[in-house]
Scaffold this active site. Structure first.
Site, PDB file in Angstrom:
ATOM      1  CB  CYS A 103      -4.786 -37.478  16.817  1.00 49.66           C
ATOM      2  SG  CYS A 103      -5.282 -37.061  14.985  1.00 49.66           S
ATOM      3  CG  ASP A 120      -2.730  -8.663   6.218  1.00 49.44           C
ATOM      4  OD1 ASP A 120      -1.602  -8.692   6.778  1.00 49.44           O
ATOM      5  OD2 ASP A 120      -3.656  -9.024   5.299  1.00 49.44           O
ATOM      6  N   GLY A 158       0.571  -1.014   0.303  1.00 52.88           N
ATOM      7  CA  GLY A 158      -0.042  -0.071  -0.027  1.00 52.88           C
ATOM      8  C   GLY A 158       0.726   1.172   0.384  1.00 52.88           C
ATOM      9  CB  CYS A 182     -16.096 -19.894 -11.239  1.00 52.68           C
ATOM     10  SG  CYS A 182     -15.017 -18.528  -9.951  1.00 52.68           S
ATOM     11  NE  ARG A 237       6.627  -5.118   5.550  1.00 52.33           N
ATOM     12  CZ  ARG A 237       6.259  -5.256   7.005  1.00 52.33           C
ATOM     13  NH1 ARG A 237       7.728  -4.693   7.447  1.00 52.33           N
ATOM     14  NH2 ARG A 237       5.581  -5.922   6.924  1.00 52.33           N
ATOM     15  CG  ASP A 293     -12.219 -14.150   5.397  1.00 53.58           C
ATOM     16  OD1 ASP A 293     -12.598 -13.195   6.348  1.00 53.58           O
ATOM     17  OD2 ASP A 293     -13.225 -14.734   5.223  1.00 53.58           O
TER      18      ASP A 293
END
Lengths: 630, 322
Positions: free
Chosen positions: A171, A115, A27, A435, A57, A118
């Site tokens: 497990c 990032d 961004g 799709c 960064r 979702d």
């Protein structure tokens, strides 16, 4: 490009209204490049605040900005060198209802610098609903990519399956770990959660101090600490229980270990001599009401270097000391804590616990630095890749504004040249007719309709797999479930009751052959699910007890490349996904020279002699790690 | 604090990149000294990147005065005439860069780069010449090569939406991990003089056309005594003449260097900001690799062209003739 074309391009740019989602690594670079390129109307959404680890960064931010809104500070910084453009910042989650289809419709193009999967899926659906082109991107270390998604012309972001975040069978975590990441998940989601988290949460950790010989004996929860119980003693009790007793109990089940390496139980008295508890008078002397959120066990033990590998003794010392410090200095928080990668003491505790467990199971130990990366899902990142990707995004955005469809490209930024190319453009694919997001294909769900509840369907399929935020589930004319602000109490009670029923017991029974309609009104996404009843599911391979299928797998999703791709913090997923693979007849892309090689297959790691660092990939993708064990 | 270990502050700030290239590489970066000459959009991007990466020092050389044109594609210069009047580009950029990372020493060196003695370059680990003339690039490269200390040498040039990077690491040794084994590798880089004088005939046909086009422009600017970028469409006939002569001298067809490409390069002297970000990013990556000793370096040219979207590495040396 001649002067006239230049001027035309400039007018497209100057008249464009652009939405940026994300004001972080990509961004910051993107906002800067857009402004320099002549864009004059930019909106930017980001829900995060600035952290110190961003500053290597995200160059629009300064140390003095830590804690402030990324979107707002980015805007202010860019206005300083382009004061006359319009930048509107939103310190909010892009999934909020205010960012509905009408909101998205006002833009000429949407540029993602996110990032997580979702949010990307959510934005993808809104862009499709609003019919606004989307330029997607991602970076991890030196790898990066930029893709263009235009409804009807190219694939949407979800046309190629993006592997869901990796989960491990219960497990494996509780009984049979084989990799360090299993130990981390155990230490973080089980032990840490049990000791310091919400007491009412379900937890798979065995907490009973059962004597195997007499099961009728009164069982007590080992984790409950008596009012005045000595902290050191309590710590040892926990240590002995999880690393000693529980392991012995597990060993008693012969079947489990027939084809596996047996773990060894570890007890505190063999690792830490008694006298140590007297030496560490520092924590004992502290008042229990002291409140210090920056306490750390390492300095108290003379450990300075987070990259150093600790042995069993040191890990055990850290375990006990960290536990003591939580009780001595952060008592108020106990019972409410969740693991936070920026919580130094939590990281120390989880590292130590994971390492002791690893030692027990013969798994290589890791440094705090490495463990933190895995436990915190930290994505390694540098400024240069983000800068390159930002440049590529702007170039695609300009093509989109000019509607130069033939020139749209997916561009991959590689670490090692492939056919001389470090930046590799590839023509986009046509939409995937199968799709379920952009082409409305029905899905198939195999599930035990008698045993599985509606709640399982909502949690595991509708929310997790289909990525719907505010779902609505219908069976024919019957509304089985929905989420919303405008529901009255009767409806809510009704839906809650439905959640607890098995599918076949619902008011409108869902059985083999039933067709469900699942919708998210905000995303304007509607799916049909064909239900097929199945009795049995493989516990290891199908731990969820249900299987959703129906969309065509991306060609390159074999075990290898799938595991190098994504997770919660996924970045350059498609760098490996779009590599070699059978071409579908409908795909426009020409196989020609534009095949990115699977970077990850080559283990040409250029390192100097004394360097121990491996590329810490996404933590859940441990199988690809190239670590040299000391 | 100048000990062997990274400070706590450095470790916290550089955490995410240490996870990419490791703590040892980061340590080497913090001790490195970079000289940068010629600051426009692409070099501004480059400087931002290496300052963020945490190099030891950056020395800037650019005595041109700030004007309207300099503002384009250079986000290090605030558009406040009162602030920049009378100051050089290097001076203004220096102030902005310090802001990005207070741990990096950023300073200005005045004067003409090509007039510097060989000893001057010994202070640096890396020399980057942006938008330099043919003569300057040759002279500085020669001086760097004379030193017993290995000074990494780079040139960068961006015109229109294209960019060229040249790398000279002389004899560069590094280890590569191949199939669980460590293999010793060595790369021999040709000097700048050699790399730009390679006969064209033996060069593979599929080599980036930009290589040849940039050589034509280099010759044009030298012949006409022009500064970098001091050209326009009016010069096209002269440029095409030079191209013709060069192709003849090299016994190659004129189609090797498309006229349209030359036209773009001489008329589009204003940099294209997205290309600046891309080329500046690649250049920074290369410098970081060379300083840290980690990663296979680019050898020896890199070309980017926004029109076809490709970023390619070309290995050009006299080895074609052998």
């Amino acid at each position: 490009m001649d002067t006239q074309q230049q001027q035309q391009q400039q007018s497209f740019i100057q008249g464009a209204k652009v939405l940026m989602v994300g004001a972080g690594g990509i961004g910051c670079e993107l906002l800067k490049t857009l402004a320099l390129s002549g864009f004059q109307d930019i909106h930017i959404i980001d829900m995060d605040t600035i952290e110190v680890s961003n500053l290597n960064r995200q160059f629009l931010f300064r140390r003095s900005h830590v804690g402030q809104s990324k979107a707002k500070v980015a805007r202010d910084a860019v206005l300083r060198f382009r004061p006359h453009i319009n930048i509107r910042s939103y310190h909010a989650n892009v999934k909020n209802p205010e960012f509905d289809v009408d909101f998205f419709k006002q833009f000429d193009v949407v540029l993602n610098g996110l990032d997580n999967l979702d949010a990307r899926r959510h934005v993808n659906r809104l862009c499709l609903a609003a019919d606004v082109p989307l330029v997607e991107s991602g970076t991890t270390g030196f790898l990066g990519q930029v893709t263009v998604h235009v409804k009807g012309k190219t694939e949407c972001y979800e046309c190629q399956t993006k592997p869901a975040p990796k989960t491990y069978p219960v497990c494996t975590i509780t009984s049979t770990p084989t990799k360090f990441v299993h130990c981390i998940v155990w230490a973080k989601d089980l032990l840490f959660a049990k000791l310091f988290g919400d007491k009412n949460q379900d937890n798979d950790l065995n907490v009973r101090a059962n004597n195997a010989a007499s099961s009728s004996k009164e069982t007590e929860d080992v984790f409950e600490r008596a009012e005045d119980e000595d902290i050191d003693q309590y710590g040892r009790k926990i240590y002995d229980h999880v690393f000693g007793y529980n392991i012995e109990a597990a060993l008693s089940n012969e079947e489990t270990w027939k084809n596996r390496t047996r773990p060894r139980p570890i007890y505190s008295k063999e690792v830490l001599p008694e006298s140590l508890s007297q030496q560490n008078g520092t924590t004992q002397n502290c008042s229990a009401t002291d409140d210090d959120s920056t306490v750390s066990a390492m300095p108290l033990l003379g450990l300075k270097n987070p990259q150093e590998l600790w042995g069993l003794t040191q890990n055990s010392l850290v375990f006990i000391e960290a536990l003591k410090l939580f009780f001595a200095k952060r008592k108020k928080e106990i019972g409410h804590l969740t693991f936070d990668k920026d919580d130094q003491l939590a990281v120390e505790f989880v590292t130590a616990a994971a390492n002791i467990r690893a030692e027990s199971f013969g798994i290589p130990l890791h440094s705090l630095f490495e463990a933190k990366g895995i436990a915190g899902n930290i994505v390694h990142a540098v400024a240069t890749t983000n800068a390159i990707v930002a440049g590529l995004i702007v170039i695609e955005a300009i093509k989109v504004l000019k509607k130069d469809a033939d020139k749209y490209r997916m561009t991959y930024c590689l670490e090692h040249p492939s056919r001389k190319m470090l930046l590799m453009p590839v023509e986009p694919f046509e939409p995937n007719p199968a799709c379920y997001v952009c082409s409305k294909t029905p899905l198939v769900l195999e599930i035990n309709t008698q045993k599985s509840k509606l709640r399982d369907l909502v949690d595991k399929i509708v929310t997790a797999k289909l990525g719907m935020n505010l779902p609505l589930i219908m069976h024919g004319a019957s509304l089985l479930y929905e989420v919303g602000d405008d529901l009255d109490d009767i409806m809510v009670a009704n839906y809650n009751a439905n959640l607890e029923k098995s599918l076949s017991e619902l008011p409108s029974p869902v059985i083999n052959g039933s067709i469900l309609t699942v919708e998210d009104l905000q995303q304007e996404l509607s799916c049909k699910i064909n239900v097929k009843h199945r009795e049995e599911f493989d516990e290891e391979k199908e731990p969820e007890g249900m299987v959703l299928s129906g969309w065509t797998q991306s060609p390159a999703t074999n075990g290898e490349s799938a595991s190098t791709s994504n997770n919660e913090n996924e970045k350059a997923v498609d760098v490996t996904e779009s590599s070699s693979g059978p071409e579908m007849a409908s795909k426009k892309r020409r196989l020609s020279e534009t095949q990115p090689e699977n970077d990850k297959k080559e283990t040409e790691n250029v390192e100097s002699d004394d360097d121990e660092i491996m590329e810490i990939e996404n933590p859940v993708m441990v199988s690809k790690k190239k670590k040299r064990v000391e | 604090m100048d000990g062997e270990e990274l400070t706590e502050q450095e470790t916290a700030l550089y955490d995410r990149q240490i996870r990419v290239w490791g703590a040892n590489a980061q340590r080497r970066l913090t001790k490195s000294h970079i000289l940068v000459s010629g600051i426009k959009g692409t070099v501004a991007e480059f400087c931002k990147n290496i300052v963020l990466a945490g190099v030891g020092s950056v020395t800037l050389m650019d005595d041109s005065l700030v004007n309207e044109e300099a503002l384009n594609a250079n986000f290090l210069i605030p558009p406040d005439e009162n602030a920049y009047r009378g100051k050089t580009v290097a001076e203004i950029c220096c102030d902005s860069l310090k802001d990005f990372n207070p741990m990096v020493l950023v300073s200005v060196e005045k004067g003409d780069l090509s007039a510097r003695s060989t000893e001057f370059f010994e202070k640096f680990d890396v020399v980057v010449i942006g938008y330099g003339s043919l003569a300057t690039k040759k002279a500085v490269n020669e001086k760097c090569r004379k030193l017993s200390k290995r000074v990494a040498f780079y040139t960068v040039d961006c015109r229109d939406s294209c960019g060229e990077i040249f790398v000279d690491l002389q004899d560069y040794k590094y280890t590569k991990k191949k199939l669980e084994e460590k293999v010793e590798c060595e790369l021999n880089f040709p000097s700048f003089q050699e790399a730009v004088s390679v006969p064209w005939k033996p060069i593979p046909r599929r080599t980036a056309k930009l290589y040849f086009a940039m050589r034509v422009i280099e010759v044009f600017e030298e012949n006409e005594g022009r500064k970098h970028g001091e050209c326009s469409l009016l010069d096209l006939p002269t440029v095409l003449e030079i191209k013709k002569k060069l192709c003849e001298a090299n016994s190659v067809s004129e189609s090797l260097v498309p006229d349209s490409l030359l036209e773009r390069l001489i008329s589009g002297t204003i940099e294209f900001p997205p290309a600046c970000a891309i080329v500046g990013g690649i250049l920074a990556q290369e410098v970081i690799k060379a300083v840290s000793g980690k990663g296979e370096p680019l050898k020896n040219f890199f070309y980017y062209d926004a029109q076809d979207g490709k970023g390619v590495m070309e290995d050009i040396s006299n080895s074609f003739t052998s």
